[in-house]
Enzyme design. Structure first.
Site, short mmCIF file in Angstrom:
data_model
loop_
_atom_site.label_atom_id
_atom_site.label_comp_id
_atom_site.label_asym_id
_atom_site.label_seq_id
_atom_site.Cartn_x
_atom_site.Cartn_y
_atom_site.Cartn_z
CG HIS A 263 -1.91 -0.99 1.37
ND1 HIS A 263 -2.73 -1.11 2.46
CD2 HIS A 263 -2.30 -1.94 0.49
CE1 HIS A 263 -3.59 -2.12 2.26
NE2 HIS A 263 -3.34 -2.64 1.08
CG ASP A 308 -3.54 2.96 1.62
OD1 ASP A 308 -4.76 2.79 1.50
OD2 ASP A 308 -2.91 2.59 2.63
CG HIS A 309 -5.96 6.08 3.24
ND1 HIS A 309 -5.69 6.20 4.57
CD2 HIS A 309 -6.47 4.83 3.08
CE1 HIS A 309 -5.99 5.09 5.19
NE2 HIS A 309 -6.47 4.23 4.30
CE1 TYR A 322 -8.91 2.56 0.10
CE2 TYR A 322 -9.73 3.34 2.22
CZ TYR A 322 -8.84 2.58 1.49
OH TYR A 322 -7.87 1.85 2.11
#
Ligand code: DNO
Length: 350
Positions: A263, A308-309, A322
């Site tokens: 990630h 990731d985020h 997300y």
């Protein structure tokens, strides 16, 4: 590496049609979301995700997560049957072509933030964590939004659960994790599935709950619990990186071969145990994404990677961390870094 993108199923506003348009995207990371932890996923619902992905030219080889029920982490007398149910999910996922399962072993809470919509100077917003704020909250009475808790527990249930953990030490958690792995890893080996534990986020104990997947020595201890290729790691840069003592490129080099899923995201340190999430590039935060990707390329990483985020940008609303836009920017940044570093490596060997 294979570039992937998390998809929360048919209700996700970030649709598969959009995901497939992100350059170099190979597949999705998803899960069956309508079965409670401990339940068995039907082969049909697994297949439905795969079919939806395939129709959009995407693979479905990574599951995040098959959640581990609290009873297993607590090691209660319900644990053996729940571990068997977990094994059955691993078998079914392997049968459907899933190659990697991400999961975590964090008691009660999954990832935890003090703010879900922290304003950044450029007008976007992002997730943020401040230890002082988190510790000043009483998880039983506050309206602090703690993802994982909000979704899974009523406050009464939470109280009960925290009570059950009151006697559980780190060593107890290690013991229960070992019991889980000794049952699950042989099944994963047979099913052709790599298990990839997600580090604790943030990587330190909270509210008196133990957290153990936090740093180099604990990751090493974890890998030795069951010494198998199928017992591996999700290297989450934002989670492990929240502790500046975790040297991410060094961890990648040390655990090469046992890292199956990565990630990638960046964070900005704001003080001791205090950070905001940022856009992915190195210059936007405190983590050196170039050195991280370089360590992955140099160690011949062949697993799955996902941005990731992301921040919320351009007015997007949706699931915190997300949304589509910033994660898509992150994905193309990662792909660019990867291409450049890989080609530089090849040139050096020519
Ligand atoms: C947060 C995610 C985590 C992760 C689980 C894996 O954005 O990285 O929720 O999916 O911890 O089990």
């Amino acid at each position: 590496m294979k570039l992937t993108f998390r998809w929360y199923g048919p209700n996700d506003p970030v649709t598969l049609e959009k995901i497939r348009q992100i350059p170099t995207m190979t597949g999705i990371v998803s899960a069956v979301y309508d079965v409670a932890p401990g339940g068995i996923w039907s082969q049909e619902s697994i297949q439905a995700i795969k079919d939806a992905a395939t129709q959009n030219g995407l693979e479905f080889e990574v599951v995040e997560s098959v959640p581990v029920p609290e009873e297993i982490k607590l090691g209660t007398d319900k644990a053996p049957a729940l571990i068997e149910a977990y094994c059955e999910n691993v078998r079914r996922l392997g049968k459907a072509g899933v190659k990697c399962i991400c999961y975590n072993f964090m008691p009660v809470f999954d990832w935890l933030r003090s703010e879900l919509s922290h304003p950044l100077p450029d007008g976007s917003n992002a997730l943020a964590y401040d230890d002082a704020t988190v510790l000043s909250m009483n998880p039983l009475t506050s309206d602090l939004s703690l993802p994982g808790w909000d979704e899974s527990y009523t406050k009464d249930g939470l109280k009960d659960l925290l009570q059950k953990y009151s006697g559980i030490t780190e060593e107890d958690l290690w013991h229960n994790l070992a019991t889980f792995l000794r049952a699950v890893i042989p099944v994963a080996e047979e099913a052709g599935v790599k298990m990839a534990i997600h580090p604790d986020d943030p990587p330190w104990g909270l509210f008196g709950l133990p957290r153990i997947i936090t740093n180099e020595s604990n990751l090493e201890r974890f890998l030795h619990l069951v010494d198998s290729q199928n017992n591996g790691l999700t290297l989450c840069t934002g989670s492990l990186g929240a502790n500046p003592a975790n040297d991410l490129p060094a961890l990648i080099r040390k655990f090469a071969g046992r890292i199956h899923f990565v990630h990638l995201r960046n964070i900005q340190y704001m003080g001791e145990r205090c950070f905001t999430e940022t856009a992915h590039p190195t210059s936007c935060g405190s983590l050196d994404m170039f050195e991280i990707v370089r360590a992955l390329v140099e160690t011949g990483f062949e697993g799955y990677v996902r941005p990731d985020h992301g921040r919320m940008i351009w007015g997007e609303t949706g699931r915190y961390g997300y949304g589509l836009y910033d994660r898509a920017l992150g994905a193309t940044y990662i792909a660019g870094l990867w291409e450049a570093i890989e080609k530089m490596e090849e040139m050096q060997h020519d």
